[in-house]
Write an enzyme that holds these catalytic residues in place. Structure first.
Site, PDB file in Angstrom:
ATOM      1  N   TYR A 194      -7.185  -5.243  10.106  1.00 34.02           N
ATOM      2  CA  TYR A 194      -6.720  -6.614   9.841  1.00 34.02           C
ATOM      3  C   TYR A 194      -7.661  -7.677  10.394  1.00 34.02           C
ATOM      4  O   TYR A 194      -7.582  -8.842   9.986  1.00 34.02           O
ATOM      5  CB  TYR A 194      -5.298  -6.823  10.391  1.00 34.02           C
ATOM      6  CG  TYR A 194      -4.250  -6.321   9.417  1.00 34.02           C
ATOM      7  CD1 TYR A 194      -3.746  -7.141   8.423  1.00 34.02           C
ATOM      8  CD2 TYR A 194      -3.792  -5.007   9.472  1.00 34.02           C
ATOM      9  CE1 TYR A 194      -2.810  -6.688   7.512  1.00 34.02           C
ATOM     10  CE2 TYR A 194      -2.850  -4.540   8.567  1.00 34.02           C
ATOM     11  CZ  TYR A 194      -2.357  -5.385   7.589  1.00 34.02           C
ATOM     12  OH  TYR A 194      -1.436  -4.924   6.692  1.00 34.02           O
ATOM     13  N   ASP A 244       2.522   0.700  11.470  1.00 34.01           N
ATOM     14  CA  ASP A 244       1.915   1.966  11.049  1.00 34.01           C
ATOM     15  C   ASP A 244       0.404   1.873  10.833  1.00 34.01           C
ATOM     16  O   ASP A 244      -0.228   2.859  10.493  1.00 34.01           O
ATOM     17  CB  ASP A 244       2.587   2.465   9.771  1.00 34.01           C
ATOM     18  CG  ASP A 244       2.297   1.561   8.579  1.00 34.01           C
ATOM     19  OD1 ASP A 244       1.638   0.512   8.749  1.00 34.01           O
ATOM     20  OD2 ASP A 244       2.727   1.896   7.470  1.00 34.01           O
TER      21      ASP A 244
END
Ligand code: NAD
Ligand code: G6P
Ligand code: MN
Length: 443
Positions: free
Chosen positions: A266, A170
């Site tokens: 990330y 997600d």
């Protein structure tokens, strides 16, 4: 119209009530006749199940509800398995985060040594779910978002090559929602994107509106100033966990490394590992924040619902952004050809990259699953990073399969987040000790 039967695996997850509410919100698009919860921890699941049973009775009494720890009951007569398990629970996430920090290395749920340790726990759990599904409902599809998705996806590709499992994340959806809001669009669905990478390791290369107008310049202007933070959020930050606010702001510096693309959040763990170590509190990591926040709220509220016998005034919230799971289920059920970012075998989608890698790219999804869209050749910078990272992920799966200490040491040594082979070995020995109950024995 056919009504579907689904099982949520990891019924005791903190995300389960939000997903149930999201499914209820979408019944006109995706009708459901039965929802089952499956977990291997009856006590944990019971808190969530008792509350969801009340909620379903009040809002959709026609839906049959079952909560069980018995695989046959759970996986028989289902069309979809929605899987979000966490092997080892938050107690082990906490160790994944804290053990590396002892060596000055970032500890994270899905990246670096923490992600590798979690991968070694998750592979067996997810393969078990796949096997139950194939045994009891061989026509079903598994929509898996159990982490670490990159490693789990490589394991299912390699060890269950013919299984009907689609791995999803997600994070891109969440970032796209922020991009859309940043430039004043109503929804991320007003954008059509090109993207390539591995899970939690990718880049947007093109973003357009439905008419084909290039939206990248406007979005880049925002990211260059604010990262993925939204200025109006600065005052409302009490509603957003501090660690995520930091991540969205940090995207500005991640973007600077390659301003021709827009990065996944990330990547901060790989590009600015030491900043993350400096910013971390070794005694209170994200697992602690989640246990004190989301877990406490969700379980407390579920217990309150069970005690009053009604969910009418509940503070549980629809996980609206999780509606991409309904988009995916619908794409398979109704052959909608929805365009979605999924984690799939490369097979040439990224032309100059390992065809056996599990990559995250836009796909057209229909009844026979995802068809990846070609992203062409990728630049040297991203290719170099991805080759290193995909080798880490493949070595972890090989280490799990073969019970190989050497390969897991190599995986840790190769991880961009780990400074050298000696630290990698010390970390490995600590992680083996901490994960005795969960990892295969390594020789
Ligand atoms: P959680 O610990 O609250 O829930 C996980 C549940 O799985 C627990 O109830 C646990 O008992 C159960 N479980 C563990 N091992 C199992 C097994 N072998 N079989 C059946 N059940 C098992 O965790 P959470 O924070 O709610 O997250 C759940 C999962 O979803 C995690 O893996 C998390 O990383 C993942 N997640 C992924 C994404 C994504 O982008 N892919 C997004 C959000 C969460
Ligand atoms: C994002 C990622 C997930 C990850 C989650 C962690 O949604 O895509 O893969 O599990 O963040 O969130 P948490 O709130 O548990 O730290
Ligand atoms: Mn994710």
């Amino acid at each position: 119209m056919k009504k579907f039967s689904i099982v949520i695996a990891g019924g005791g997850s903190t995300f389960t009530p939000g997903i149930v509410l999201m499914l209820l919100d979408n019944l006109d698009k995706f009708p459901i006749r039965q929802i089952k919860f499956y977990d291997n921890l009856a006590e944990r699941q019971k808190h969530i199940a008792d509350a969801c049973e009340i909620l379903l009775k009040e809002r959709a009494p026609e839906i049959k509800f079952v909560a069980t720890t018995d695989p046959e009951t759970a996986f028989t007569d289902v069309d979809f398995v929605m899987a979000h398990i966490r092997v080892g629970l938050y107690a082990m996430r906490e160790k994944d985060e804290k053990i590396p920090l002892k060596y000055g290395v970032i500890g994270q749920e899905t990246c670096g040594p923490g992600g590798i340790a979690y991968g070694m726990r998750s592979i067996g759990g997810v393969l078990e779910l796949v096997d139950y599904m194939e045994k009891y409902s061989p026509d079903a599809w598994m929509l898996n978002y159990s982490n670490p998705a990159a490693i789990v996806a490589e394991a299912t590709r390699k060890l269950r090559p013919n299984s009907k499992i689609i791995n999803i994340c997600d994070m891109p959806v969440g970032i796209e929602e922020r991009m859309a809001r940043a430039i004043g669009l109503k929804s991320r669905k007003d954008m059509v994107v090109r993207y390539f990478g591995l899970n939690h390791f990718g880049w947007w290369t093109d973003i357009r509106d439905k008419e084909g107008n290039d939206l990248m310049p406007q979005i880049k202007e925002h990211v260059a100033k604010y990262g993925y933070s939204l200025p109006e959020e600065v005052e409302a930050s009490q509603h957003t966990d501090a660690s995520w606010m930091h991540t969205f702001a940090k995207a500005r510096e991640v973007y600077e490394v390659d301003p021709s693309t827009l990065p996944n959040t990330y990547l901060k763990y790989y590009f600015y590992s030491q900043d993350e170590v400096a910013h971390a509190n070794p005694n209170f990591t994200r697992a602690n924040e989640v246990m004190a926040g989301r877990e406490k709220h969700v379980f407390g509220e579920c217990d309150r619902i069970a005690a009053c016998g009604t969910a009418k005034d509940t503070t549980l919230e629809v996980d609206e952004h999780a509606s991409y799971i309904v988009d995916l289920a619908r794409a398979i059920a109704y052959n909608t050809h929805e365009r979605m970012l999924l984690i799939v075998p490369n097979n040439g989608a990224i032309a100059n990259f390992d065809e056996t890698a599990m990559v995250e790219v836009p796909c057209i999804v229909g009844s026979n699953g995802p068809e990846p869209l070609t992203q062409g050749n990728i630049p040297r910078f991203q290719k170099g990073l991805m080759e290193q990272q995909v080798a880490v992920e493949k070595l972890v799966v090989e280490a799990w399969e073969e019970g190989s200490y050497q390969k897991l040491w190599q995986a840790l040594t190769l991880s961009k987040i780990v400074p050298n082979a000696r630290v990698a070995k010390q970390l490995l020995d600590d992680l083996i000790e901490a994960n005795k109950e969960f990892w295969p024995e390594l020789k």
